[in-house]
Design an enzyme around this catalytic site. Structure first.
Site, mmCIF file in Angstrom:
data_model
loop_
_atom_site.group_PDB
_atom_site.id
_atom_site.type_symbol
_atom_site.label_atom_id
_atom_site.label_comp_id
_atom_site.label_asym_id
_atom_site.label_seq_id
_atom_site.Cartn_x
_atom_site.Cartn_y
_atom_site.Cartn_z
ATOM 1 N N ASP A 1 0.987 -0.940 -0.356
ATOM 2 C CA ASP A 1 0.049 -0.024 -0.415
ATOM 3 C C ASP A 1 0.474 1.492 0.451
ATOM 4 O O ASP A 1 2.016 1.272 0.850
ATOM 5 C CB ASP A 1 -0.856 -0.219 0.825
ATOM 6 C CG ASP A 1 -2.111 -1.022 1.166
ATOM 7 O OD1 ASP A 1 -2.576 -2.036 0.241
ATOM 8 O OD2 ASP A 1 -2.866 -1.040 1.984
ATOM 9 N N ASP B 1 -14.612 -5.813 -4.039
ATOM 10 C CA ASP B 1 -13.998 -5.896 -2.870
ATOM 11 C C ASP B 1 -15.645 -6.419 -2.365
ATOM 12 O O ASP B 1 -16.461 -5.738 -1.977
ATOM 13 C CB ASP B 1 -14.283 -4.927 -1.536
ATOM 14 C CG ASP B 1 -12.961 -4.010 -2.189
ATOM 15 O OD1 ASP B 1 -12.195 -4.865 -1.926
ATOM 16 O OD2 ASP B 1 -12.858 -2.811 -1.656
#
Lengths: 210, 289
Positions: free
Chosen positions: B17, B136
């Site tokens: 990330d 997601d």
């Protein structure tokens, strides 16, 4: 100098950086004269076969590419391999350069059991002793991303095969002309070794690899 | 393993990330000069035998968004392995710039939900092989309090009325629902139907994250992963919840995943990629060693 042909089909940066890493003087070029004076030529390619053929022809580089494929160390990568063959069944039938005998077919998903694209690290089995693959040991893996594969029209030109659902041609070789379905520039140490051997065949190694 | 392509290796993909050009979620490599430098982290994973690498750009501020292009380019100059970049990809030009910087694949998440045709257009222009749709997923009938944007249909895209066949079955509490905005906003879209649609539009791969499992270290949601993997013909990457190599084994076997994504177990040095691969090889999973 090794010319990497820029005909508007995708990312050439990885290919040129990988060639530089193994010591080659490399030029990414859309210029016919640069291709003509190069010691060796690399033809990359991603995306659709038809689009690659169209772009190559519109770029005015088809002639110089044909000439190079006939006369000097030449390496086609991925769709840059596929368009060297006679035709593809992508969107009906599209003619390729027809420099090598054979056609390009789509992987049959085998009723959903075979994932397409063929994506990831697979092994290649050499046929004979192709000089381009001298550094590839048995069981070594290279990186593939493709939904279409080459069905060679002449077993003599098959330099390596790979098993994915069926046995497909993953590298081809005829005299000065080499072609690989996988991405040596994305295949870490194995890929760099293959590119280093291509550079040696081309007599184009400027300095030892870093 | 009943599939006929035992020779293709299952992939292990570390995910970094990145925010404002720095790695977040505390990567903890020993011996790096700068553990927050994504380029150095990428080089380390390259050396450790990662099969691919993913950058997820979670930069919120508009001014800092261009930093990711520099990072991708610096990484691609030295790591000769496949690189996927996602986060904030909304326009064809974002895809073009990331590919030009050296990304091999670009992952699209929220923008696919708000405009599914974007996926189709990007796949036609750049090739399906470089378009990954990130999904997601949250189990229905699960913990709806996590839906901080109000739950229900607030996140339902404008086209939802036109394609009712993609929505969750209101008469049943089974299945999984697509969420956006980091798993906070429900969309009313059924995950399995959505993944099939994304494949039709040209997505070359599905990155499937279980929001129920993300951060729990309880293992991938193998029911979810297998449901999607069985439903689509493109490769599926399992994500969310991995805590040990046993979870990866389950993801590949029970979950039928083609690849697994992992972040913290590698970042904090809990396991190396080599340890995970050794574990998998002992249990008969084909990986690249």
């Amino acid at each position: 100098m090794i010319a990497v042909v820029d005909y508007g089909m995708g990312n050439l940066r990885s290919v040129s950086k990988a060639l530089e890493r193994v010591g080659a003087d490399t030029e990414v070029t859309a210029d016919a004269r640069t291709i003509e004076r190069a010691d060796a030529v690399v033809l990359p390619g991603v995306g659709a076969f038809a689009r690659c053929m169209e772009n190559l022809s519109q770029s005015g580089l088809e002639g110089p590419v044909r000439e190079a494929a006939a006369t000097k160390p030449f390496l086609g990568i991925c769709v840059g391999m596929q368009i060297l063959f006679e035709e593809s069944e992508e969107f009906g039938r599209v003619a390729g350069l027809g420099i090598l005998p054979g056609r390009v077919r789509r992987f049959d998903g085998a009723g959903g059991t075979l994932k397409v694209p063929h994506m990831g690290w697979n092994t290649i089995e050499k046929r004979g002793e192709p000089p381009l693959l001298a550094a590839v040991e048995e069981g070594a893996r290279v990186y593939f991303v493709h939904s279409y594969y080459v069905e060679a029209g002449d077993p003599e030109i098959v330099a390596a095969t790979t098993t994915y659902g069926s046995v497909v041609c993953s590298a081809a070789w005829r005299k000065n002309l080499f072609a690989v379905q996988f991405h040596p520039e994305k295949s870490q140490a194995v890929g760099l070794a293959i590119l280093a051997d291509f550079c040696r065949l081309a007599g184009a190694v400027g300095r030892p690899p870093a | 393993m009943t599939r006929p392509y035992a020779m293709l290796a299952k992939r292990i993909i570390p995910c970094l990330d990145v925010k404002g050009g720095r790695v977040v979620k505390g990567v903890n490599f020993i011996g790096l000069r700068d553990a927050g430098d994504p380029v150095e982290c990428a080089a380390r994973y390259d050396a450790e035998g990662a099969d691919e690498l993913t950058f997820l750009d979670i930069t919120a501020s508009h001014e800092q968004r261009d930093i990711i292009f520099e990072i991708v380019s610096a990484t691609a100059n030295q790591a000769f392995m496949p690189l996927t970049v996602g986060g904030g990809v909304r326009r064809e030009d974002d895809v073009r710039r990331l590919l030009k910087a050296g990304a091999d694949k670009v992952s699209i998440n929220t923008a696919a939900v708000s405009d599914p045709d974007f996926v189709g257009a990007a796949a036609r222009r750049f090739g399906a092989q470089c378009i990954v749709v990130a999904v997601d997923a949250r189990r229905r009938g699960g913990d709806l309090e996590l839906a901080t944007d109000g739950g229900g249909t607030d996140g339902r895209p404008a086209w939802a009325g036109t394609y009712p066949e993609l929505l969750v079955d209101g008469a049943s509490a089974d299945g999984w629902e697509v969420y956006t905005h980091g798993g906070r906003r429900p969309t009313g879209i059924d995950v399995v139907k959505w993944c099939r649609r994304m494949e039709e539009l040209g997505s070359g791969e599905i990155l499937l994250t279980s929001m129920d499992r993300d951060g729990t270290k309880q293992g991938y949601d193998c029911h979810l992963t297998a449901a999607v993997s069985d439903a689509v013909g493109v490769p599926v990457i399992a994500s969310g919840g991995v805590g040990n190599p046993g979870h990866m084994f389950e993801g590949f076997t029970k979950g039928k995943a083609d690849a697994v994504l992992a972040a913290s177990i590698f970042h904090y040095g809990e396991y190396t990629i080599a340890e995970c691969k050794e574990y998998l090889v002992e249990r008969g999973v084909t990986v690249r060693v």
